[in-house]
Design an enzyme around this catalytic site. Structure first.
Site, short mmCIF file in Angstrom:
data_model
loop_
_atom_site.label_atom_id
_atom_site.label_comp_id
_atom_site.label_asym_id
_atom_site.label_seq_id
_atom_site.Cartn_x
_atom_site.Cartn_y
_atom_site.Cartn_z
N ARG A 1 -2.59 -2.26 -3.34
CA ARG A 1 -3.81 -1.50 -3.10
C ARG A 1 -3.77 -0.26 -3.99
NH1 ARG A 1 -5.40 2.72 1.31
NH2 ARG A 1 -7.63 2.80 0.88
N ASN B 1 0.88 -1.17 0.00
CA ASN B 1 0.00 0.00 0.00
C ASN B 1 0.92 1.21 0.00
OD1 ASN B 1 -1.77 2.05 0.50
ND2 ASN B 1 -2.70 1.14 2.31
N ARG C 1 -12.42 14.68 7.98
CA ARG C 1 -13.14 15.04 6.74
C ARG C 1 -14.61 15.33 7.06
NH1 ARG C 1 -11.73 9.91 3.28
NH2 ARG C 1 -10.06 9.31 4.71
N GLU D 1 -15.54 -1.38 15.08
CA GLU D 1 -15.23 -2.64 15.78
C GLU D 1 -15.14 -2.47 17.29
OE1 GLU D 1 -11.63 -4.20 13.98
OE2 GLU D 1 -12.47 -3.79 12.00
N HIS E 1 -13.19 2.42 -0.10
CA HIS E 1 -13.23 1.38 0.95
C HIS E 1 -13.87 0.09 0.41
CE1 HIS E 1 -13.57 4.75 4.26
NE2 HIS E 1 -12.30 4.49 3.99
N GLU F 1 -8.15 -5.57 5.30
CA GLU F 1 -7.99 -5.23 3.90
C GLU F 1 -6.80 -5.96 3.27
OE1 GLU F 1 -9.17 -0.96 2.88
OE2 GLU F 1 -9.00 -0.88 5.04
#
Ligand code: ADP
Length: 402
Positions: free
Chosen positions: A95, A7, A245, A337, A184, A388
């Protein structure tokens, strides 16, 4: 097969080496401050085991290639690397943030794929060039290995036009591909698959709402296993309230800020991406700090929590309306989570829509996937840890095996 997951960001590279036969992490690492005076590389061997061992290097890391070579050096170290004694990497999974309309699934990287990624740079001017750096470096270091691109946007390519079009002149879509893409996707797809498994049904028969609440936040409406709407838009700014954001604002805010505050568009963009969301409302963007502050009587922290969970509730209602039948709601990522309060507040008042939490199950702490709704709940509610890297590893193996 061992898969290297990369990534690549503008000044950092996150990586993992996964043994896909057992789906275990052999090594995880982070190269950061690339291009700065002193860079840093942290590599952890077998992080999930009792023998976990961490190595930190601090030295100038002028570019991505140097960073990747340092990491590979540690991984293949003859004394203690995880890739010694003939263990090899069989494929590399990357990614990639923005696949535009070119990719609705993961792809083996070819010159045509790289060309398409370059074409999509205007849609993700910060992310795609950094992802491309990682791809180029990995192709130089491992010219003979299959390399696979896994896109954040791909899962959402099944959205119908009614969900992906903005109500602006159609030519902007036709000529410039201005539309909603969503992000996502790897996470939403992963937890949807895990949820289907827990429901004991094929994903293609499941209607789900997946709620990813981390630093970035998004929600996806999934009908018969396919994404039909999601809250992030052309860029990862639309929709839910995130760490820094804003999520949804009135687009006319830009003109107001220009006319009344003399702000340039670039400054407004930075304001909405980096100084807004939870941080903008209360000065903090880590949910743990916000809870502590709210409990100590900080009014703005309490408001920030309320604005975020209200927005979650509003979109949950919208997606329940869009889907009709909902089999399950899934919470995932750092906040989803771990944060029982955010989950409970986000679902508050949805009992008449068939969503009933079990307070005890919701507040139990666990790292396992679990059901937190009551037996009486028509819509089941799950907490499912996202992963991921594992998702990218599975995609990479699937693409390589054809
Ligand atoms: P990213 O989107 O960067 O992958 P994560 O999914 O790791 O982020 O989520 C990070 C956020 O999760 C943190 O900023 C923090 O707000 C939140 N978080 C992590 N642990 C907890 C916890 N125990 N309780 C509440 N929030 C948490």
């Amino acid at each position: 097969m061992n898969v290297l997951i990369i990534n690549s960001g503008s000044s950092s590279i996150k990586y993992q080496v996964l043994d896909m036969a057992t789906e275990t992490v052999l090594a995880v690492g982070l190269v950061e401050r690339i291009g700065e005076e002193v860079g840093r590389l942290k590599n952890t061997v077998r992080p999930d085991s009792a023998e976990a061992r961490e190595t930190v290097l601090e030295q100038p890391i002028p570019d991505h290639r140097t960073g990747m070579e340092l990491a590979i050096g540690l991984l293949t170290d003859p004394a203690q690397g995880v890739l010694r004694d003939g263990a090899v990497i069989g494929a590399v999974g990357h990614r990639v943030v923005h696949g535009g309309e070119d990719f609705s699934g993961s792809m083996r990287i070819t010159p045509q794929v790289i060309e398409a990624l370059e074409r999509n740079i205007p849609l993700a001017p910060l992310h795609n060039p950094a992802n491309l750096d990682g791809i180029r470096v990995a192709m130089e270091i491992f010219p003979d290995l299959p390399q696979v691109a896994v896109f954040d946007t791909a899962f959402h390519q099944t959205m119908p036009p009614r969900a992906f079009l903005y109500a602006i002149p159609y030519e902007l879509y036709e000529q410039d591909r201005v539309r909603r893409y969503g992000f996502h996707g790897t996470s939403h797809r992963f937890v949807a698959g895990e949820c289907a498994r827990l429901l004991g049904r094929p994903l293609e028969e499941c209607n789900l709402i997946t709620v990813h609440l981390g630093n970035g936040c998004s929600m996806t409406a999934i009908e018969n296993g396919r994404s039909i709407d999601t809250t992030l838009g052309m860029t990862p700014l639309e929709g839910l309230v995130m760490g820094t954001r804003s999520g949804d604002v009135d687009p006319a805010l830009h003109l107001f800020l220009k006319q009344n505050k003399g702000m340039e568009l670039e400054a407004i963009d930075a304001l909405l991406n980096k100084e807004s969301g939870l941080k903008g409302l209360c000065g903090m963007n880590d949910m743990r700090d916000i809870h502590r502050a709210a409990e100590a009587g900080d009014r703005r922290a309490a408001i920030a929590l309320e604005v975020q969970t209200y927005r979650n509730r509003k979109y949950l209602g919208a997606y329940m309306a869009v889907l009709g039948r909902v089999d399950a709601i899934v919470f995932t990522a750092g906040i989803g989570e771990n944060d029982a309060v955010v989950r409970a507040e986000s679902l508050r008042g949805l009992e008449h829509l068939g969503v009933v939490l079990d307070g005890g199950r919701n507040s139990e702490r666990s790292r396992e996937a679990r059901c937190i709704s009551s037996e009486a709940s028509r819509v089941r509610v799950f907490v499912i840890p996202t992963n991921e890297e594992l998702a990218i590893g599975r995609e990479t193996v699937a693409v390589v095996r054809g």
